[in-house]
Design a protein around this motif. Structure first.
Motif, mmCIF file in Angstrom:
data_model
loop_
_atom_site.group_PDB
_atom_site.id
_atom_site.type_symbol
_atom_site.label_atom_id
_atom_site.label_comp_id
_atom_site.label_asym_id
_atom_site.label_seq_id
_atom_site.Cartn_x
_atom_site.Cartn_y
_atom_site.Cartn_z
ATOM 1 N N UNK A 61 -8.672 10.559 43.785
ATOM 2 C CA UNK A 61 -8.150 10.120 41.996
ATOM 3 C C UNK A 61 -7.358 10.294 41.561
ATOM 4 N N UNK A 62 -6.602 11.224 42.525
ATOM 5 C CA UNK A 62 -4.833 11.303 42.028
ATOM 6 C C UNK A 62 -4.515 10.029 41.807
ATOM 7 N N UNK A 63 -4.633 9.204 43.380
ATOM 8 C CA UNK A 63 -3.886 8.175 43.846
ATOM 9 C C UNK A 63 -4.742 6.675 43.012
ATOM 10 N N UNK A 64 -5.658 6.634 42.185
ATOM 11 C CA UNK A 64 -6.399 5.947 41.926
ATOM 12 C C UNK A 64 -5.669 5.855 40.560
ATOM 13 N N UNK A 65 -5.511 6.871 39.946
ATOM 14 C CA UNK A 65 -5.175 7.198 38.336
ATOM 15 C C UNK A 65 -4.056 7.183 38.532
ATOM 16 N N UNK A 67 -1.813 4.527 40.544
ATOM 17 C CA UNK A 67 -1.814 3.062 40.347
ATOM 18 C C UNK A 67 -2.726 1.555 39.305
ATOM 19 N N UNK A 68 -3.560 2.781 38.793
ATOM 20 C CA UNK A 68 -3.970 2.081 37.248
ATOM 21 C C UNK A 68 -2.607 2.613 36.304
ATOM 22 N N UNK A 71 0.401 0.272 37.040
ATOM 23 C CA UNK A 71 -0.088 -1.527 36.777
ATOM 24 C C UNK A 71 0.017 -1.535 35.276
ATOM 25 N N UNK A 72 -0.679 -0.582 34.387
ATOM 26 C CA UNK A 72 -0.987 -0.853 33.003
ATOM 27 C C UNK A 72 0.692 -0.770 32.139
ATOM 28 N N UNK A 73 1.596 0.113 33.488
ATOM 29 C CA UNK A 73 3.251 0.131 32.709
ATOM 30 C C UNK A 73 4.176 -1.159 32.760
ATOM 31 N N UNK A 74 4.187 -1.499 34.123
ATOM 32 C CA UNK A 74 4.871 -2.479 34.856
ATOM 33 C C UNK A 74 4.061 -3.632 33.655
#
Length: 81
Positions: A61-65, A67-68, A71-74
């Motif tokens: 769950x932490x890894x998915x959060x 990564x998301x 992605x949004x930061x980039x």
């Protein structure tokens, strides 16, 4: 100096700056610390995803959060340029 040459450290449009910058080092260190934190939390936990409740390792769950969020930061940083 002619307009085609630039001083050391200055960049013209189209040129890339130095590969190692303090900002990149900070981001790399933050990513390493985040991965250490994520993989130290491996216990299963219940997580509610809108309606269903699932049981999964907290590290997943932490890894998915992370990564998301990355992605949004980039995406936001690319839109600023």
């Amino acid at each position: 100096m002619s307009p085609r040459t630039s001083e050391r450290g200055a960049t013209r449009s189209g040129e890339r700056g130095p590969a190692v910058t303090p900002g990149r080092v900070a981001v790399l260190l933050l990513a390493v610390f985040a991965l250490i934190f994520i993989f130290q939390n491996t216990r299963h936990t219940r997580i509610r995803l809108l309606i269903p409740e699932v049981t999964m390792p907290l590290s997943t769950a932490l890894l998915v959060a992370a990564l998301i969020g990355s992605f949004f930061g980039a995406y936001v940083m690319r839109r600023r340029r």
